[in-house]
Each structure stands twice: as C-alpha cells, then as structure tokens.
Design an enzyme around this catalytic site. Structure first.
Site, PDB file in Angstrom:
ATOM      1  N   LEU A  57      -5.257  -0.534   6.550  1.00 56.27           N
ATOM      2  CA  LEU A  57      -5.973   0.244   7.551  1.00 56.27           C
ATOM      3  C   LEU A  57      -5.012   0.763   8.618  1.00 56.27           C
ATOM      4  O   LEU A  57      -4.202  -0.001   9.147  1.00 56.27           O
ATOM      5  CB  LEU A  57      -7.009  -0.690   8.204  1.00 56.27           C
ATOM      6  N   TYR A  58      -5.123   2.047   8.917  1.00 58.22           N
ATOM      7  CA  TYR A  58      -4.561   2.578  10.158  1.00 58.22           C
ATOM      8  C   TYR A  58      -5.713   2.649  11.143  1.00 58.22           C
ATOM      9  O   TYR A  58      -6.683   3.384  10.903  1.00 58.22           O
ATOM     10  CB  TYR A  58      -3.996   3.984   9.954  1.00 58.22           C
ATOM     11  N   ASP A  80       8.503  -6.843   2.710  1.00 58.03           N
ATOM     12  CA  ASP A  80       8.566  -5.662   1.833  1.00 58.03           C
ATOM     13  C   ASP A  80       9.620  -4.679   2.287  1.00 58.03           C
ATOM     14  O   ASP A  80       9.981  -4.612   3.447  1.00 58.03           O
ATOM     15  CB  ASP A  80       7.181  -5.055   1.565  1.00 58.03           C
ATOM     16  N   GLY A  81      10.196  -3.977   1.280  1.00 59.36           N
ATOM     17  CA  GLY A  81      11.276  -3.023   1.508  1.00 59.36           C
ATOM     18  C   GLY A  81      12.480  -3.361   0.656  1.00 59.36           C
ATOM     19  O   GLY A  81      13.166  -4.353   0.910  1.00 59.36           O
ATOM     20  N   SER A 101      -4.044   1.451  -0.205  1.00 62.84           N
ATOM     21  CA  SER A 101      -3.842   2.281   0.991  1.00 62.84           C
ATOM     22  C   SER A 101      -5.148   2.914   1.435  1.00 62.84           C
ATOM     23  O   SER A 101      -5.945   3.367   0.614  1.00 62.84           O
ATOM     24  CB  SER A 101      -2.819   3.380   0.693  1.00 62.84           C
ATOM     25  N   THR A 121      -1.685  -1.602   9.557  1.00 58.73           N
ATOM     26  CA  THR A 121      -0.301  -1.141   9.661  1.00 58.73           C
ATOM     27  C   THR A 121      -0.015  -0.756  11.106  1.00 58.73           C
ATOM     28  O   THR A 121      -0.679   0.114  11.670  1.00 58.73           O
ATOM     29  CB  THR A 121      -0.064   0.046   8.705  1.00 58.73           C
ATOM     30  N   PRO A 180       0.826  -1.219   0.000  1.00 57.26           N
ATOM     31  CA  PRO A 180       0.000   0.000   0.000  1.00 57.26           C
ATOM     32  C   PRO A 180       0.852   1.257   0.000  1.00 57.26           C
ATOM     33  O   PRO A 180       1.754   1.411   0.817  1.00 57.26           O
ATOM     34  CB  PRO A 180      -0.767  -0.116   1.324  1.00 57.26           C
ATOM     35  N   HIS A 202       8.316  -0.278   6.590  1.00 55.33           N
ATOM     36  CA  HIS A 202       7.568   0.809   5.940  1.00 55.33           C
ATOM     37  C   HIS A 202       8.445   1.512   4.890  1.00 55.33           C
ATOM     38  O   HIS A 202       8.378   2.725   4.699  1.00 55.33           O
ATOM     39  CB  HIS A 202       7.105   1.807   7.023  1.00 55.33           C
ATOM     40  N   LYS A 204       0.919  -5.385   9.341  1.00 54.05           N
ATOM     41  CA  LYS A 204       2.025  -4.894   8.509  1.00 54.05           C
ATOM     42  C   LYS A 204       2.939  -4.007   9.340  1.00 54.05           C
ATOM     43  O   LYS A 204       2.464  -3.063   9.986  1.00 54.05           O
ATOM     44  CB  LYS A 204       1.466  -4.096   7.322  1.00 54.05           C
TER      45      LYS A 204
HETATM   46  C1  LIG Z   1       5.098   7.143  -0.893  1.00 56.15           C
HETATM   47  C2  LIG Z   1       4.807   6.016   0.039  1.00 56.15           C
HETATM   48  C3  LIG Z   1       3.573   5.956   0.680  1.00 56.15           C
HETATM   49  C4  LIG Z   1       3.282   4.910   1.539  1.00 56.15           C
HETATM   50  N1  LIG Z   1       2.051   4.846   2.097  1.00 56.15           N
HETATM   51  C5  LIG Z   1       1.741   3.819   2.902  1.00 56.15           C
HETATM   52  C6  LIG Z   1       0.434   3.703   3.442  1.00 56.15           C
HETATM   53  O1  LIG Z   1      -0.437   4.513   3.181  1.00 56.15           O
HETATM   54  N2  LIG Z   1       0.190   2.663   4.276  1.00 56.15           N
HETATM   55  C7  LIG Z   1       1.153   1.726   4.588  1.00 56.15           C
HETATM   56  O2  LIG Z   1       0.885   0.814   5.343  1.00 56.15           O
HETATM   57  N3  LIG Z   1       2.380   1.796   4.052  1.00 56.15           N
HETATM   58  C8  LIG Z   1       2.689   2.811   3.216  1.00 56.15           C
HETATM   59  N4  LIG Z   1       3.930   2.859   2.651  1.00 56.15           N
HETATM   60  C9  LIG Z   1       4.890   1.758   2.877  1.00 56.15           C
HETATM   61  C10 LIG Z   1       4.741   0.658   1.811  1.00 56.15           C
HETATM   62  O3  LIG Z   1       3.555  -0.075   2.011  1.00 56.15           O
HETATM   63  C11 LIG Z   1       5.884  -0.353   1.836  1.00 56.15           C
HETATM   64  O4  LIG Z   1       6.045  -0.837   3.149  1.00 56.15           O
HETATM   65  C12 LIG Z   1       7.219   0.196   1.340  1.00 56.15           C
HETATM   66  O5  LIG Z   1       7.033   1.149   0.314  1.00 56.15           O
HETATM   67  C13 LIG Z   1       8.052  -0.962   0.817  1.00 56.15           C
HETATM   68  O6  LIG Z   1       9.289  -0.542   0.450  1.00 56.15           O
HETATM   69  P1  LIG Z   1       9.751  -0.203  -1.067  1.00 56.15           P
HETATM   70  O7  LIG Z   1       9.156   1.123  -1.398  1.00 56.15           O
HETATM   71  O8  LIG Z   1      11.231  -0.167  -0.910  1.00 56.15           O
HETATM   72  O9  LIG Z   1       9.288  -1.318  -1.968  1.00 56.15           O
HETATM   73  C14 LIG Z   1       4.248   3.909   1.780  1.00 56.15           C
HETATM   74  C15 LIG Z   1       5.474   3.956   1.127  1.00 56.15           C
HETATM   75  C16 LIG Z   1       5.770   4.988   0.257  1.00 56.15           C
HETATM   76  C17 LIG Z   1       7.086   4.984  -0.450  1.00 56.15           C
HETATM   77  C1  LIG Z   2      -1.621   9.396   5.966  1.00 56.49           C
HETATM   78  C2  LIG Z   2      -0.770   8.897   4.867  1.00 56.49           C
HETATM   79  C3  LIG Z   2       0.230   7.909   5.334  1.00 56.49           C
HETATM   80  C4  LIG Z   2       1.144   7.547   4.233  1.00 56.49           C
HETATM   81  C5  LIG Z   2       2.267   6.687   4.651  1.00 56.49           C
HETATM   82  O1  LIG Z   2       2.121   5.705   5.318  1.00 56.49           O
HETATM   83  C6  LIG Z   2       3.590   7.024   4.204  1.00 56.49           C
HETATM   84  O2  LIG Z   2       3.736   8.076   3.573  1.00 56.49           O
HETATM   85  O3  LIG Z   2       4.524   6.260   4.458  1.00 56.49           O
END
Ligand SMILES: Cc1cc2nc3c(=O)[nH]c(=O)nc-3n(C[C@H](O)[C@H](O)[C@H](O)COP(=O)(O)O)c2cc1C
Ligand SMILES: CCCCC(=O)C(=O)O
Length: 331
Positions: free
Chosen positions: A115-116, A262-263, A93, A142, A66, A231, A207
């Site tokens: 979900l948060y 993930d990551g 997301s 999350t 997400p 994250h 998550k």
């Molecule tokens: C721009 C951005 C927004 C994200 N928004 C969310 C989110 O709304 N909810 C969430 O659980 N994780 C969020 N994440 C974390 C991603 O779900 C994920 O854990 C992470 O991007 C994985 O790493 P990668 O970008 O290296 O593949 C976000 C990540 C990025 C880069």
């Molecule tokens: C309220 C948006 C949260 C987005 C997020 O999780 C992130 O940017 O990593």
C-alpha cells in the site's frame, strides 16, 4: 549468475518492449544504488561451520517483493505470478494490473497487499477494505516514496502511462471516482501509521526503512515487521546498498520484529548472507519480472525453484546454520 536466471533475464530483455524493459530494469539517477545492491553481496563472505551434521533444514526464506504492472511483462500479469508463488508469500503491488481479489483467488499461498498511503484518507480506507475482503493476510506500507524517484531511463523514453487496455486495477471505483485514479505519492507521518493500524486487524509492515532510528520507531508503533529496502535502487541514489544498511537495523531492532532484506538478491548464496547478517527472510523483485516476461507462470516458477535449490545447497554446505559470526568481509 545461475545460468537459468541468466537465460530468463536474456529472454525477458529480448521479448519485452525496450521501454518496458527499461522501466523494470532501471533505477534512479546514475543507478549507483541499483548496481551497489548486487555488489554489496560480493563484498561479504561466509565462513561455514563444519562437522555439525545436517543441522536444521530451514524453510525457504523468500518473499516476492511488490512490483508494479505485471501485464507489461506478460499478458497473464499478476495471475501468473500468483499461481507460480505456491507457498511463497506474494506481496502484491497496489499498482497491479489485475485486481487484488483476482490475485488472491489465483494464489495458492499467502498474499500480502502493498500500500502507498493516499492523500485522501477515504481512498486509503477503501483500498484497505478491498485488500481485507480479498483475503490478504498483511499490509505492507511503502514508506520510502514521499515523491516519485526520477528514473532517467523512463524520462528519456517518455514512459509516463500504461498502454491502453492496462490499468492499476485496484484504483478503480474508489471514494466516488469511477477511476482508475492515479496513485499519488505524498509525505506521511507516524500518526498515519497509527491511524492505519487502528483501522484494520491485519498486521502492518513497513517497507523502505534504512535508518536504525526509524526501525526503532516502527517497532514502537507496533508494526509486524520491516522491509529493509531501498526500493531496488529506484528512489534515492545516495543511499547504501540494502545489505549494507541491514546490520545497524538488526542491532537496533534486536529481534523484536522480523526483518525482510530486499534489493540485489540473486542467488542462494545471497539469501544465506542476508540471513547470516540477521534478516529473517529476503524479498526478490526483478528476477521474478524476468521469469514472468520470459515464460509467464512457468518462468516465475523456475526462478523460485532455482533460488530454493541453491539456498538448500548452500545451507547444507554450512551445516544447516547461519549466524552473524560466520560473515566476514571479502578482501
Ligand atoms: C519494476 C519495479 C516496480 C516496483 N514497484 C513497486 C511497487 O509498486 N511498490 C513497492 O513498494 N515497491 C516496488 N518496487 C520495489 C520492489 O518491491 C523491491 O523493493 C525491489 O525490486 C527489490 O530489489 P530487486 O529488484 O533488486 O530484487 C518495484 C521495483 C521494480 C523493479
Ligand atoms: C505507481 C507505481 C509505483 C511503482 C513503483 O514503486 C516503482 O516503479 O518502483
């Protein structure tokens, strides 16, 4: 890096507003974890087995993790991502710029809702109903965000709000507020997970688990699976790379629930390493955003296509099998 993924990232960087590019690309603090997520894959190597025939042909073990605010990347936003996902699970997301019902309607494969948990339980409840009614097949809570990560790029850029016309659409009309409401970060407990599970028949994943003891607790609290994730280096800049946190969680969970890593996953080889180390599948975040920004639905489609093709190629090189004994340190 695969030249297609490099090209899409370059194009995304060129077309995006630099403030929005920084929001997508950036991490917390000194961005040590952001860099380490990718570097960790370079510290491991695979010893392929030979003379095993073709082995099994695995499914494509990838989910779309997400990420918030896809309309910042492309005017079609999450609709383009959903259309491109095809059979790949899209974890949408809670902070999507398209309502979850429209995301599910545009998707051809399964959609899960990230979900948060919100401080007002009525808001959480309403979001869960919204996800259920839309046809989401799982909830992904999350749990690594009791407070927002401090993203230095966003602070320097004074990026606090979405441009006018864009909103977190799922947050409208919840619990008596016409909205859209702000998404709030707050601290929760295992009881809240129990309450959530009791309130829905959807499978509940967590998550953002890194500590093996938390993974064991999660299993005890009946979660359907766990995202081993930091994250994308956006929450706490002193944690290990996601891949480095994986082995202890794999050991503690002992196969009782599936684990998504993930990551930093950027190639078919990365996918294979994570699987060999015990992940059931991987999640990808930023590469999807680069594809989306570069070329909308077609760009996301290309990202998934490249990863699928590379993964199948690596798997063929490995006799169709990936197991823990095949992973060694790259000295
Ligand atoms: C721009 C951005 C927004 C994200 N928004 C969310 C989110 O709304 N909810 C969430 O659980 N994780 C969020 N994440 C974390 C991603 O779900 C994920 O854990 C992470 O991007 C994985 O790493 P990668 O970008 O290296 O593949 C976000 C990540 C990025 C880069
Ligand atoms: C309220 C948006 C949260 C987005 C997020 O999780 C992130 O940017 O990593």
């Amino acid at each position: 890096m695969n030249p297609v993924l490099a090209e899409l990232h370059d194009k995304a960087r060129a077309v995006l507003d630099p403030v929005h590019y920084d929001f997508f690309a950036g991490g917390v603090g000194d961005e040590i974890v952001l860099a380490d997520n990718e570097a960790a894959f370079r510290r491991h190597a695979l010893l392929p087995r030979v003379l095993r025939g073709k082995g099994n042909s695995a499914e494509f073990p990838v989910l779309i993790s997400p990420t918030a605010f896809h309309k910042l990347a492309h005017p079609d936003g999450e609709l383009a991502t959903a259309r491109a996902a095809e059979g790949t699970v899209l974890v949408s997301s809670m902070a999507s710029t398209v309502p979850i019902a429209d995301v599910v309607a545009a998707a051809t494969g399964p959609v899960w809702f990230q979900l948060y948990l919100q401080p007002d339980p009525r808001v959480t409840e309403a979001l869960v109903r919204r996800a259920e009614q839309a046809g989401c097949e799982a909830l992904v809570v999350t749990v690594d965000s009791p407070v927002f990560g401090r993203h230095r790029r966003d602070i320097a850029n004074e990026f606090h709000d979405l441009p006018s016309g864009l909103a977190a659409e799922n947050m409208r009309d919840l619990a008596g507020v016409a909205g859209p409401r702000d998404i709030e970060m707050a601290a929760f407990s295992w009881q809240d997970v129990d309450r959530l599970r009791a309130s829905t028949s959807l499978p509940v994943w967590l998550k953002g688990v890194l500590h093996p003891a938390d993974a064991v607790l999660a299993v005890g609290h009946g979660v359907a699976g766990i995202f081993v994730s930091n994250h994308g280096g956006r929450q706490l800049d002193v944690v290990p790379a996601a891949l480095d946190a994986l082995p202890a969680v794999v050991k503690a969970v002992g196969g009782r629930v599936p684990l998504v890593l993930d990551g930093g996953v950027r190639s078919g080889g990365d996918i294979a390493l994570a699987l060999a180390m015990g992940a059931s599948s991987v999640g990808i975040g930023r590469p999807v955003l680069w594809g989306l920004a570069a070329d909308g639905e077609a760009g996301v489609h290309r990202v998934l296509g490249v990863l699928r093709d590379e993964f199948e190629h690596v798997l063929a090189m490995c006799g169709g099998e990936l197991s823990h004994d095949m992973v060694v340190a790259r000295c």
